[in-house]
Design a protein around this motif. Structure first.
Motif, mmCIF file in Angstrom:
data_model
loop_
_atom_site.group_PDB
_atom_site.id
_atom_site.type_symbol
_atom_site.label_atom_id
_atom_site.label_comp_id
_atom_site.label_asym_id
_atom_site.label_seq_id
_atom_site.Cartn_x
_atom_site.Cartn_y
_atom_site.Cartn_z
ATOM 1 N N GLY A 234 0.821 -1.389 0.079
ATOM 2 C CA GLY A 234 0.071 -0.062 -0.080
ATOM 3 C C GLY A 234 0.797 1.217 -0.096
ATOM 4 O O GLY A 234 1.883 1.324 -0.579
ATOM 5 N N GLU A 235 0.469 2.276 0.780
ATOM 6 C CA GLU A 235 1.127 3.557 0.921
ATOM 7 C C GLU A 235 2.489 3.614 1.526
ATOM 8 O O GLU A 235 3.154 4.566 1.460
ATOM 9 C CB GLU A 235 0.267 4.540 1.418
ATOM 10 C CG GLU A 235 -1.415 4.747 0.718
ATOM 11 C CD GLU A 235 -0.729 5.669 -0.450
ATOM 12 O OE1 GLU A 235 -0.012 6.398 -0.402
ATOM 13 O OE2 GLU A 235 -1.736 5.117 -1.788
ATOM 14 N N ASP A 236 2.709 2.738 2.325
ATOM 15 C CA ASP A 236 3.848 2.612 3.172
ATOM 16 C C ASP A 236 4.298 1.135 3.321
ATOM 17 O O ASP A 236 3.910 0.192 2.915
ATOM 18 C CB ASP A 236 3.746 3.297 4.503
ATOM 19 C CG ASP A 236 2.376 2.486 5.188
ATOM 20 O OD1 ASP A 236 1.947 1.300 4.904
ATOM 21 O OD2 ASP A 236 1.864 3.165 6.260
ATOM 22 N N VAL A 237 5.353 0.995 3.948
ATOM 23 C CA VAL A 237 6.083 -0.114 4.359
ATOM 24 C C VAL A 237 6.025 -0.514 5.874
ATOM 25 O O VAL A 237 6.763 0.208 6.526
ATOM 26 C CB VAL A 237 7.745 -0.440 4.019
ATOM 27 C CG1 VAL A 237 8.231 -1.788 4.280
ATOM 28 C CG2 VAL A 237 7.378 -0.190 2.374
ATOM 29 N N PHE A 238 5.319 -1.313 6.240
ATOM 30 C CA PHE A 238 4.777 -1.518 7.830
ATOM 31 C C PHE A 238 5.996 -2.750 8.191
ATOM 32 O O PHE A 238 6.281 -3.035 9.271
ATOM 33 C CB PHE A 238 3.477 -1.791 7.888
ATOM 34 C CG PHE A 238 2.942 -2.405 9.375
ATOM 35 C CD1 PHE A 238 3.186 -1.455 10.553
ATOM 36 C CD2 PHE A 238 2.648 -3.558 9.650
ATOM 37 C CE1 PHE A 238 3.078 -2.016 11.752
ATOM 38 C CE2 PHE A 238 2.268 -4.155 10.763
ATOM 39 C CZ PHE A 238 2.469 -3.279 12.088
ATOM 40 N N ASP A 239 5.797 -3.853 7.399
ATOM 41 C CA ASP A 239 6.628 -5.234 7.520
ATOM 42 C C ASP A 239 6.855 -5.594 6.270
ATOM 43 O O ASP A 239 6.426 -5.251 5.118
ATOM 44 C CB ASP A 239 5.441 -5.965 8.340
ATOM 45 C CG ASP A 239 6.220 -7.354 8.825
ATOM 46 O OD1 ASP A 239 7.458 -7.316 9.065
ATOM 47 O OD2 ASP A 239 5.665 -8.275 9.181
ATOM 48 N N VAL A 240 7.908 -6.529 6.210
ATOM 49 C CA VAL A 240 8.228 -7.280 5.017
ATOM 50 C C VAL A 240 8.214 -8.850 5.230
ATOM 51 O O VAL A 240 8.339 -9.192 6.439
ATOM 52 C CB VAL A 240 9.788 -6.890 4.679
ATOM 53 C CG1 VAL A 240 9.825 -5.517 4.120
ATOM 54 C CG2 VAL A 240 10.952 -7.130 5.660
ATOM 55 N N ALA A 241 8.348 -9.625 4.252
ATOM 56 C CA ALA A 241 8.305 -11.028 4.336
ATOM 57 C C ALA A 241 8.972 -11.686 3.123
ATOM 58 O O ALA A 241 8.923 -10.654 2.039
ATOM 59 C CB ALA A 241 6.875 -11.538 4.518
ATOM 60 N N SER A 242 9.218 -12.649 3.027
ATOM 61 C CA SER A 242 10.005 -13.541 1.965
ATOM 62 C C SER A 242 8.966 -13.810 0.938
ATOM 63 O O SER A 242 7.747 -13.768 1.384
ATOM 64 C CB SER A 242 10.580 -14.782 2.440
ATOM 65 O OG SER A 242 11.128 -15.313 1.414
ATOM 66 N N ARG A 243 9.250 -13.516 -0.402
ATOM 67 C CA ARG A 243 8.197 -14.049 -1.595
ATOM 68 C C ARG A 243 8.211 -15.777 -1.603
ATOM 69 O O ARG A 243 7.564 -16.163 -2.429
ATOM 70 C CB ARG A 243 8.390 -13.415 -2.716
ATOM 71 C CG ARG A 243 8.492 -11.846 -2.742
ATOM 72 C CD ARG A 243 8.850 -11.331 -3.895
ATOM 73 N NE ARG A 243 8.530 -9.874 -3.944
ATOM 74 C CZ ARG A 243 7.425 -9.120 -4.083
ATOM 75 N NH1 ARG A 243 6.163 -9.700 -4.519
ATOM 76 N NH2 ARG A 243 7.295 -7.720 -4.047
ATOM 77 N N SER A 244 9.092 -16.346 -0.900
ATOM 78 C CA SER A 244 9.257 -17.576 -1.283
ATOM 79 C C SER A 244 8.113 -18.421 -0.920
ATOM 80 O O SER A 244 7.480 -18.087 0.163
ATOM 81 C CB SER A 244 10.535 -18.070 -0.638
ATOM 82 O OG SER A 244 10.768 -19.546 -0.794
ATOM 83 N N THR A 245 7.647 -19.562 -1.371
ATOM 84 C CA THR A 245 6.561 -20.243 -1.183
ATOM 85 C C THR A 245 7.136 -21.684 -0.587
ATOM 86 O O THR A 245 6.303 -22.454 -0.100
ATOM 87 C CB THR A 245 5.886 -20.576 -2.363
ATOM 88 O OG1 THR A 245 6.716 -21.204 -3.423
ATOM 89 C CG2 THR A 245 5.267 -19.577 -2.925
ATOM 90 N N ARG A 246 8.405 -21.596 -0.268
ATOM 91 C CA ARG A 246 9.070 -22.879 0.422
ATOM 92 C C ARG A 246 8.513 -23.007 1.823
ATOM 93 O O ARG A 246 8.435 -21.975 2.317
ATOM 94 C CB ARG A 246 10.585 -22.979 0.106
ATOM 95 C CG ARG A 246 10.991 -22.949 -1.294
ATOM 96 C CD ARG A 246 12.617 -22.630 -1.503
ATOM 97 N NE ARG A 246 13.249 -24.183 -0.878
ATOM 98 C CZ ARG A 246 14.561 -24.232 -0.870
ATOM 99 N NH1 ARG A 246 15.118 -23.273 -1.635
ATOM 100 N NH2 ARG A 246 14.875 -25.396 -0.419
ATOM 101 N N VAL A 247 8.730 -24.130 2.189
ATOM 102 C CA VAL A 247 8.740 -24.377 3.659
ATOM 103 C C VAL A 247 9.844 -24.583 4.373
ATOM 104 O O VAL A 247 10.964 -25.195 3.683
ATOM 105 C CB VAL A 247 7.679 -25.763 3.706
ATOM 106 C CG1 VAL A 247 7.342 -26.098 5.265
ATOM 107 C CG2 VAL A 247 6.274 -25.399 3.166
ATOM 108 N N GLY A 248 10.069 -23.783 5.427
ATOM 109 C CA GLY A 248 11.187 -23.970 6.219
ATOM 110 C C GLY A 248 11.296 -25.299 6.939
ATOM 111 O O GLY A 248 10.571 -25.989 7.005
#
Length: 156
Positions: free
Chosen positions: A133-147
């Motif tokens: 959206g308008e700002d960056v509140f949080d980030v995450a990986s784009r990977s769909t892999r399972v850890g």
């Protein structure tokens, strides 16, 4: 002393032992590589999230100019590295929150810059359906892999 050569059976046994060791070693190496990349992901997430929090604190303290109705979070991830003018400084010196933006270790390096390697969540998006959206509140990986812990990497 007479030198003795390998017989066919001894050679086959040696090859069988080496093949068995290789089938055990390859999966162990793959797990070690996965573990190293997951550690790098965890470290990068912590580094970026701490920088976002520091930006928000500076904004709350009046050191970053807010637009009307702004959340106080950076508009883009690059602001953490590029810096923003300190409103309390007489010379409006830039404040920097990261030296460099780490990239998602599970994204190919050919896929654009480091900021594009991350999925971003805006402050206004609901927690159960994060979106940009308008700002960056949080980030995450784009990977769909399972850890290795059984949790998808994009939910870390």
């Amino acid at each position: 002393m007479k030198q003795r050569g390998f017989t066919f059976i001894e050679l086959m046994i040696t090859l069988a032992i080496m093949a068995t060791l290789a089938t055990v070693a390859v999966p162990m190496a793959q797990v070690a590589l996965q573990r190293a990349k997951e550690h790098e992901l965890r470290t990068s997430l912590i580094e970026i999230r701490e920088a976002i929090d520091a930006y928000k604190r500076a904004s709350d303290n009046g050191r970053i100019k807010l637009s009307l109705g702004g959340s106080g979070y950076p508009k883009k991830l690059e602001e953490l590295v590029e810096g923003v003018p300190d409103q309390r400084s007489a010379s409006k010196q830039n404040m920097y929150f990261l030296r460099r933006l780490p990239r998602d270790p599970f994204q190919a390096k050919e896929n654009g810059n480091a900021a594009d390697s991350w999925s971003r969540r805006a402050y206004a998006s609901p927690p159960d359906d994060p979106s940009e959206g308008e700002d960056v509140f949080d980030v995450a990986s784009r990977s769909t892999r399972v850890g290795l812990n059984g949790v998808p990497l994009n939910q870390w």
